[in-house]
Write an enzyme that holds these catalytic residues in place. Structure first.
Site, mmCIF file in Angstrom:
data_model
loop_
_atom_site.group_PDB
_atom_site.id
_atom_site.type_symbol
_atom_site.label_atom_id
_atom_site.label_comp_id
_atom_site.label_asym_id
_atom_site.label_seq_id
_atom_site.Cartn_x
_atom_site.Cartn_y
_atom_site.Cartn_z
ATOM 1 N N LYS A 166 78.244 101.372 20.729
ATOM 2 C CA LYS A 166 78.227 102.257 19.560
ATOM 3 C C LYS A 166 77.799 103.696 19.917
ATOM 4 O O LYS A 166 77.258 103.938 21.008
ATOM 5 C CB LYS A 166 77.304 101.650 18.493
ATOM 6 C CG LYS A 166 77.811 100.298 17.972
ATOM 7 C CD LYS A 166 76.927 99.763 16.853
ATOM 8 C CE LYS A 166 77.448 98.434 16.318
ATOM 9 N NZ LYS A 166 76.628 97.917 15.200
ATOM 10 N N TYR B 46 84.900 98.209 9.110
ATOM 11 C CA TYR B 46 83.747 97.562 8.474
ATOM 12 C C TYR B 46 83.979 97.280 6.987
ATOM 13 O O TYR B 46 83.015 97.122 6.231
ATOM 14 C CB TYR B 46 82.494 98.424 8.662
ATOM 15 C CG TYR B 46 81.864 98.280 10.036
ATOM 16 C CD1 TYR B 46 81.244 97.090 10.426
ATOM 17 C CD2 TYR B 46 81.872 99.335 10.951
ATOM 18 C CE1 TYR B 46 80.664 96.951 11.685
ATOM 19 C CE2 TYR B 46 81.287 99.202 12.213
ATOM 20 C CZ TYR B 46 80.691 98.011 12.565
ATOM 21 O OH TYR B 46 80.103 97.867 13.810
ATOM 22 N N ASN C 247 72.177 100.118 16.419
ATOM 23 C CA ASN C 247 71.792 98.988 17.270
ATOM 24 C C ASN C 247 72.676 98.806 18.506
ATOM 25 O O ASN C 247 72.842 97.699 19.008
ATOM 26 C CB ASN C 247 71.700 97.708 16.438
ATOM 27 C CG ASN C 247 73.012 97.358 15.765
ATOM 28 O OD1 ASN C 247 74.001 98.044 15.955
ATOM 29 N ND2 ASN C 247 73.021 96.277 15.008
ATOM 30 N N HIS D 130 78.235 96.184 19.269
ATOM 31 C CA HIS D 130 78.836 95.222 18.338
ATOM 32 C C HIS D 130 79.324 94.011 19.119
ATOM 33 O O HIS D 130 79.782 94.143 20.240
ATOM 34 C CB HIS D 130 80.029 95.874 17.624
ATOM 35 C CG HIS D 130 80.879 94.900 16.867
ATOM 36 N ND1 HIS D 130 80.560 94.471 15.601
ATOM 37 C CD2 HIS D 130 82.032 94.248 17.207
ATOM 38 C CE1 HIS D 130 81.488 93.607 15.188
ATOM 39 N NE2 HIS D 130 82.388 93.454 16.142
ATOM 40 N N GLU E 132 89.673 91.955 15.391
ATOM 41 C CA GLU E 132 89.027 93.196 15.842
ATOM 42 C C GLU E 132 89.653 93.727 17.132
ATOM 43 O O GLU E 132 89.863 94.932 17.291
ATOM 44 C CB GLU E 132 87.523 92.957 16.014
ATOM 45 C CG GLU E 132 86.837 92.704 14.672
ATOM 46 C CD GLU E 132 85.392 92.228 14.785
ATOM 47 O OE1 GLU E 132 84.769 91.992 13.744
ATOM 48 O OE2 GLU E 132 84.875 92.076 15.919
HETATM 49 P P1 GDP Z 1 75.935 92.261 13.420
HETATM 50 O O1 GDP Z 1 76.995 91.198 13.286
HETATM 51 O O2 GDP Z 1 74.745 91.799 14.213
HETATM 52 O O3 GDP Z 1 76.487 93.566 13.950
HETATM 53 O O4 GDP Z 1 75.357 92.560 11.947
HETATM 54 P P2 GDP Z 1 76.055 92.669 10.501
HETATM 55 O O5 GDP Z 1 77.469 92.153 10.536
HETATM 56 O O6 GDP Z 1 75.119 92.086 9.526
HETATM 57 O O7 GDP Z 1 76.095 94.237 10.228
HETATM 58 C C1 GDP Z 1 77.062 95.072 10.828
HETATM 59 C C2 GDP Z 1 76.400 96.344 11.274
HETATM 60 O O8 GDP Z 1 75.946 97.052 10.111
HETATM 61 C C3 GDP Z 1 75.133 96.170 12.125
HETATM 62 O O9 GDP Z 1 75.401 95.917 13.485
HETATM 63 C C4 GDP Z 1 74.437 97.499 11.894
HETATM 64 O O10 GDP Z 1 75.002 98.545 12.702
HETATM 65 C C5 GDP Z 1 74.755 97.776 10.431
HETATM 66 N N1 GDP Z 1 73.660 97.309 9.567
HETATM 67 C C6 GDP Z 1 73.306 96.032 9.262
HETATM 68 N N2 GDP Z 1 72.240 96.005 8.450
HETATM 69 C C7 GDP Z 1 71.910 97.299 8.208
HETATM 70 C C8 GDP Z 1 70.889 97.952 7.430
HETATM 71 O O11 GDP Z 1 70.053 97.297 6.781
HETATM 72 N N3 GDP Z 1 70.873 99.318 7.450
HETATM 73 C C9 GDP Z 1 71.788 100.059 8.152
HETATM 74 N N4 GDP Z 1 71.711 101.399 8.125
HETATM 75 N N5 GDP Z 1 72.755 99.489 8.887
HETATM 76 C C10 GDP Z 1 72.811 98.133 8.919
#
Ligand code: GDP
Length: 138
Positions: A10, A50, A113, A116, A127
């Site tokens: 990222k 997303y 973070n 991905h 994807e």
């Molecule tokens: P992943 O599968 O571990 O990537 O997590 P998710 O599918 O739940 O979320 C997708 C992405 O959205 C995450 O990798 C983060 O970059 C972002 N994200 C998830 N939760 C949060 C949050 O509470 N705040 C913000 N700003 N971004 C978030």
């Protein structure tokens, strides 16, 4: 079961110069790179990728972040790729990620973070095809 997953390094990790170190960890964990490219997503394309998170409160922030600068997108191959790669990157929130995982080492926050990883074989294929034509997947 598919043996492929999809990843993006990222914009936060790109900005901090972690791309090489992260690719090295991926390589050391036994993944073969089946496709790779560096690119800068438009806000529109990041929003499309997303779209599943459209109703979440952090969607706008996520789209802004993911279109802030270049990413490295890749398709990775290994037995049990999706599950093993999720283990290698660690929990979404780096504060909860296990020691030695990519997010523990290189991520700053739950939003920014570093990396991905697809969460299912089906999403890995969708994807990967979002970023790479059939001619670019080896
Ligand atoms: P992943 O599968 O571990 O990537 O997590 P998710 O599918 O739940 O979320 C997708 C992405 O959205 C995450 O990798 C983060 O970059 C972002 N994200 C998830 N939760 C949060 C949050 O509470 N705040 C913000 N700003 N971004 C978030």
């Amino acid at each position: 079961m598919s043996n492929r997953t999809f990843t993006m390094i990222k914009p936060d990790a790109t900005e901090k110069g972690y791309t090489g170190a992260i690719l090295e960890k991926i390589n050391a964990a036994g993944f073969r790179i089946a496709a790779i490219k560096m690119l800068h997503l438009s806000a529109e394309k990041a929003g499309e990728f997303y779209a599943v998170h459209k109703e979440r409160p952090f969607y706008g922030e996520l789209v802004e972040f993911m279109s802030r600068g270049p990413i490295t997108a890749a398709i990775l191959e290994k037995e049990n790729a999706v599950e093993d790669f999720r283990k290698l990157i660690g929990a979404t929130n780096p504060a909860q990620a296990a020691e030695g995982t990519i997010r523990k080492l290189y991520a700053a926050s739950v939003g920014e973070n570093a990396i991905h990883g697809s969460d299912s074989d089906e999403n890995a294929r969708i994807e990967g095809d979002f970023f790479f034509s059939k001619l670019e997947q080896f």
